[in-house]
Design an enzyme around this catalytic site. Sequence first.
Site, short mmCIF file in Angstrom:
data_model
loop_
_atom_site.label_atom_id
_atom_site.label_comp_id
_atom_site.label_asym_id
_atom_site.label_seq_id
_atom_site.Cartn_x
_atom_site.Cartn_y
_atom_site.Cartn_z
N TYR A 174 24.92 24.98 54.92
CA TYR A 174 24.13 25.05 56.23
C TYR A 174 22.62 24.94 55.58
CZ TYR A 174 24.80 30.11 55.17
OH TYR A 174 25.04 31.08 54.52
N GLU B 116 17.29 54.71 47.58
CA GLU B 116 17.73 53.26 46.99
C GLU B 116 17.66 53.60 45.78
OE1 GLU B 116 19.32 50.44 47.70
OE2 GLU B 116 18.88 49.91 45.57
N ARG C 31 19.25 35.82 53.09
CA ARG C 31 19.47 37.36 53.07
C ARG C 31 18.26 37.92 52.94
NH1 ARG C 31 25.01 38.45 52.61
NH2 ARG C 31 24.70 40.76 52.22
N ASP D 17 29.40 48.55 53.84
CA ASP D 17 30.42 48.02 53.04
C ASP D 17 31.11 49.21 52.24
OD1 ASP D 17 30.32 45.38 53.15
OD2 ASP D 17 29.12 44.87 51.53
#
Lengths: 420, 420
Positions: A227, A46, A120, A304
């Site tokens: 939400y 990463e 997330r 993605d």
Amino acid sequence: METHTPGSTPSITVDCGHVLVVGGGIGGIGAALALRRSGADVTLVERAHEFGEVGAGLQMAPNATRILERWGLLDKLLEVGVTPQFMVFRDAVTGEEILRQDLQGEFRERFGAPYIVAHRTDLHRILLEAAVEAGVTMKNDVTVTGYATVDGRGSVRTADDSVLVADAVIGADGLRSTLRSELSADEPVPSGYVAYRGALPISEVTSAADMESVVVWLGPHCHLVQYPLRKGNMFNTVAVFQSPAFLRGEEEWGSEDELEEAYSACVPQVRAALANLGRTRSWPMFDREPIESWVKDRLLLVGDAAHPMLQYLAQGACQALEDAALLEDLAAATEAFPANAAAWDSILGDFNADRAPRTARVQRVARTWGESWHVDQRIPKLLRNMLFKAAGSSDIGQYIDWLYADSEATKELSFQGVQH
Amino acid sequence: METHTPGSTPSITVDCGHVLVVGGGIGGIGAALALRRSGADVTLVERAHEFGEVGAGLQMAPNATRILERWGLLDKLLEVGVTPQFMVFRDAVTGEEILRQDLQGEFRERFGAPYIVAHRTDLHRILLEAAVEAGVTMKNDVTVTGYATVDGRGSVRTADDSVLVADAVIGADGLRSTLRSELSADEPVPSGYVAYRGALPISEVTSAADMESVVVWLGPHCHLVQYPLRKGNMFNTVAVFQSPAFLRGEEEWGSEDELEEAYSACVPQVRAALANLGRTRSWPMFDREPIESWVKDRLLLVGDAAHPMLQYLAQGACQALEDAALLEDLAAATEAFPANAAAWDSILGDFNADRAPRTARVQRVARTWGESWHVDQRIPKLLRNMLFKAAGSSDIGQYIDWLYADSEATKELSFQGVQH
């Protein structure tokens, strides 16, 4: 096959064994976990100094929560997430409710898994912990700059001139993927829409909010999603609108001033909700055109990097998990995986053949779905509202089975009307 | 109250007794028949030298055929009409079928009467014969030029300087009603759309036509309707399209050249059907804004004089028959009708109060319905097609009960979504 040019011989070469995953977002960690579960030695690199996710809430539809269940992670997400009772669509200009879809009961039974909204960071953390626990090797501060196939294996060069090799390289480096440039010269496509987000402790939410639903307000060239998160202790708000500055061709677009102006035609409840948004950061929304091939020798794009999509179907993370689940399935069906490195050619090819048509459809439908939300003229608005009402009073499966039902069932179903 | 001015004393005054109906179209004859059935002496005057109807086919929905049944005329219409099996909507550009509504079985049961397509002249003849048989006095070559209330009774002046008086005057003089000017200064509103029509013997219809359905092809700024007539021996075609010349502000609009051009984007089956149209006459389509009052003293407007509408709901003749049926109901509920002339005040007032909101709704929905047929952009077309498909797979009653169900039931039902 390419090799690295002599003039730039790297200082160090690291053999990662079976699999190198580039990118530690949800897609990369999902793929790493899936392949590790299949018995492969997996290294994940990463670029950032720490693993993490930016953003606020995210929606996990049954096509993704089924995969979490398979991995034994569903309960962990349920511990911190919310399973909303309803998905509610409202006309943001009139306030009228145009669709109320029950997400419990028959819905949950039909798709065999719950619809969950969660932060997330919570999903990312759960996946990360599972990957670490499963034995994925994690490395931060690694910026990958290019791919090459060397001696039939995958190989990436890093910004500090190292070379990492593995039987297969999984490119999960996101919307602005470096590795995608090995396969395609395409660029991210700006939608002209920008998102502002906010996740606040519930006590700070002043408006009388619906705490059991995902509520989507549809307005002219704008929408707002609300939400609850974290067992109802937080409240998530996302505002997405078309930027006039973008339409004028300006470089900077999606300012806070534009945010306020974008919702001026909406009911007070929607305008008031803008106070719940963070203002220090905004997200211009991009996707890309679908491409046919995500495979170059032993490089495979996922998530993605392979199929970035607009968020209207809330499927970005879900499709990344579908990618991971299929990698696991293909590994399971491969004799002598992962020892038989030659099998990667068929695994990557089969993956591409299975996933590319489906994700291309999700990308295209997401665009169309968004456009149908944002109509601003009388007749299209009327047609949209009537359609939502009609969908609510008919078998909803005709619209969502293709997306949410398990893949075997999916083959028999289709999304009536929105084929492309 | 007005009186005729002394300088124009008419040569002759005729007392028509209870009722004078002005206009011998479907609305006028229907009203005359209804009131004659209620016991009134009725005189009907018509400007033309002969009674008759121009045009081709017309559609009679259950809200109108129930009235024909009440009058004992349904079997006569069934003898010469067709009861189609289906109402089919197709996308004129793709050819795709987007809705197939069964008009038999449950539909017929639900509304208690059949859906019939027939030649306009056949319906007109049946009504005319019934009115004559019932004892309505018919006079041709009478052009009414104005209304006055004289001694509390209705009175009209004619072009030949006669005066006709009656307890009540029913103005059924159509879209370009002379009598409406007594109540409103409004003018017909051109839609910019023009119709071409054709009713051909079936042997002359070259295309392989669907002989059991009403087929409506929806295209960009155009549509085409096809259905069989006269027990399937004739085939009716109506083409309706937006005139570019109208949009340019020209006086003359809707030429044959425009007709050919209007369907250039449509499938060959639609383009071929243009050959079935008569070319010597075309019908620019008009309606008017709804007005609140159709009553001035003893003058009442009915039919197109009161509520002219675009043809998209195929309700022009049907609403005229609803007018007639209500006149009959109100007469039946009136003590000493028709002798008690003073009762007309409440009859006309009650009629207006009952009918004006309903016909205003039909006028408005017809406009909106037409606009939703004619959308030309990708997203609105998609929404329209999906809506039609959704409607076809849900309870169709939510869309049509308000229009087709009998009036008692109608009070409990509403047209979801299209309220105005």
